[in-house]
Design an enzyme around this catalytic site. Structure first.
Site, PDB file in Angstrom:
ATOM      1  N   PRO A   2       0.850   8.765  -7.723  1.00 52.11           N
ATOM      2  CA  PRO A   2      -0.570   8.512  -7.454  1.00 52.11           C
ATOM      3  C   PRO A   2      -0.733   7.241  -6.628  1.00 52.11           C
ATOM      4  CG  PRO A   2      -0.149   8.735  -9.816  1.00 52.11           C
ATOM      5  CD  PRO A   2       1.180   8.671  -9.127  1.00 52.11           C
ATOM      6  N   GLU A   3      -1.566   7.300  -5.598  1.00 49.92           N
ATOM      7  CA  GLU A   3      -1.868   6.118  -4.806  1.00 49.92           C
ATOM      8  C   GLU A   3      -3.276   5.645  -5.167  1.00 49.92           C
ATOM      9  OE1 GLU A   3      -0.785   6.729  -0.674  1.00 49.92           O
ATOM     10  OE2 GLU A   3       0.940   7.912  -1.243  1.00 49.92           O
ATOM     11  N   LYS A  69      -3.048  -0.124  -7.687  1.00 55.44           N
ATOM     12  CA  LYS A  69      -2.739   1.152  -8.347  1.00 55.44           C
ATOM     13  C   LYS A  69      -2.703   1.003  -9.866  1.00 55.44           C
ATOM     14  CE  LYS A  69       0.300   2.326  -4.534  1.00 55.44           C
ATOM     15  NZ  LYS A  69       1.655   2.758  -4.165  1.00 55.44           N
ATOM     16  N   ARG A 280      11.882   5.817   1.528  1.00 54.20           N
ATOM     17  CA  ARG A 280      10.949   6.949   1.463  1.00 54.20           C
ATOM     18  C   ARG A 280      11.023   7.758   2.754  1.00 54.20           C
ATOM     19  NH1 ARG A 280       6.946   6.164  -2.373  1.00 54.20           N
ATOM     20  NH2 ARG A 280       6.668   8.385  -2.140  1.00 54.20           N
TER      21      ARG A 280
END
Ligand code: ZN
Length: 290
Positions: A2-3, A69, A280
Site C-alpha cells: 500500500p502506498e 504511509k 524494485r
C-alpha cells in the site's frame, strides 16, 4: 505494498469507525506469541504481547490520522496521550466488525493477528497475510526517531522546496531519480506504482541520475507526483495485491495507470522495458522517457 493513497483510504474509513471507542482487551495471535518467544519481532515492534495488551487496555481512541504511509491511532488514558503507529507492510488490513467471522475474505480471516475488543462489544481487527506490518505503541513521534526524518506530507506547502533541496545534495544527486522519489526522506508516501506513473507522465527515464535533471523538470515531476497521488486518493487507491479499506473495498486507480504493469506504451505503442532500480522493478517506455 500500500502506498499513500491506499493508506489514506484506510484512514478515511477507519477514523469514523474507531474514534471515540475505548479498548477493553487485546488478543494477539499464537503466531505472534510464538515469534516473540523466538525473539523475532513479528508485527508488535517494541513490546511483548502482554505489555502491549496491558498498556492498551482502557485507552480511548481520540482520532485516527495518516502520516506518510503510517496510520496514527491517537489514544488517551487517564488524561495522558499515547500513539499507536500502524504500518500495513505488504498486506496488512484493518476491519471493524462484531465478530471475526465478519472479516471480509478468507485470506484475511485466516491471518488475523491482533484483535482489539472494544467496550461497546465490537472488534477492531488487524489481519496481515505476510506479516510485514508493524504496530508500535509510543507516547509521541519523538519516541521513534525514524518518524521525525520523514519528508513533509506531499500536499504540504513546504514539500516541493524540501524535495528540490534534497535532490541537490550529493547523497541524492548521484542516485537514479526513481530511487530518489521513492525515498521517504525526500517525498512522503510515493512508492513504486505512483513513482513509475509520474515519471512516465513527465517523460523522465527512471534510471536518469537525479543531479542531471534540470530544476524545471524536477519541479514538474514533483507536481505530477502530487497530481497522481491526489487522483489515486480520489479513486480510492489501486487494488493491486492485498490492499483493502476497512469495509473490505479496494479502489480503481489501477485502471487509470498508464505505465505501471503495461506491456506497451499508451503514448507511442512501443514495447515497455523493465529495469531494476533500488531493488524494485521499474517499467518505462524507451522512446518517451529520457
Ligand atoms: Zn512511448
Amino acid at each position: 505494498m500500500p502506498e499513500l493513497p491506499e493508506v489514506e483510504g484506510v484512514v478515511r474509513s477507519l477514523a469514523p469507525a474507531a474514534t471515540g471507542r475505548t479498548i477493553r482487551d487485546i488478543k494477539v495471535s499464537d503466531t505472534i506469541i510464538r515469534s516473540k518467544s523466538e525473539a523475532k519481532e513479528a508485527i508488535l515492534k517494541n513490546s511483548s504481547p502482554e505489555e502491549f495488551a496491558g498498556q492498551l487496555r482502557g485507552m480511548t481512541i481520540t482520532n485516527v490520522t495518516r502520516r506518510s504511509k503510517y496510520i496514527y491511532f491517537h489514544l488517551e488514558k487517564d488524561g495522558e496521550p499515547h500513539l499507536l503507529v500502524s504500518h500495513l507492510g505488504m498486506s496488512g488490513a484493518w476491519f471493524a466488525v462484531r465478530e471475526t467471522g465478519e472479516v471480509a475474505e478468507d485470506k484475511f480471516r485466516r491471518h488475523i493477528h491482533v484483535i482489539f475488543a472494544m467496550e461497546d462489544g465490537g472488534l477492531l481487527v488487524y489481519a496481515d497475510i505476510r506479516r510485514f506490518g508493524e504496530l508500535r505503541l509510543i507516547r509521541e513521534e519523538a519516541d521513534h526517531p525514524p518518524l521525525l526524518t520523514m519528508a513533509p506530507e506531499p500536499f504540504d506547502e513546504t514539500a516541493a522546496g524540501h524535495f528540490l533541496s534534497m535532490c541537490k545534495t550529493p547523497k541524492y544527486a548521484g542516485k537514479p531519480i526513481k530511487e530518489t522519489i521513492m525515498d521517504g526522506k525526500v517525498i512522503s508516501g510515493c512508492g513504486n506504482i505512483y513513482a513509475t506513473e509520474a515519471l512516465f507522465r513527465t517523460g523522465i527515464h527512471p534510471g536518469r541520475k537525479t543531479g542531471r535533471i534540470s530544476m524545471l523538470r524536477l519541479e514538474s515531476l514533483f507536481h505530477e507526483i502530487q497530481k497522481v497521488l491526489a487522483e489515486a486518493i480520489e479513486a480510492g487507491g489501486s487494488s493491486i495485491s492485498d490492499y483493502r479499506n476497512i469495509n473490505g473495498e479496494a479502489g480503481n486507480m489501477q485502471e487509470r495507470l498508464r505505465m505501471y504493469g503495461r506491456k506497451n506504451c499508451p503514448g507511442c505503442g512501443a514495447e515497455t522495458k523493465r529495469m531494476t532500480i533500488g531493488g524494485r522493478t521499474s517499467v518505462y517506455c524507451p522512446k518517451c522517457q529520457h
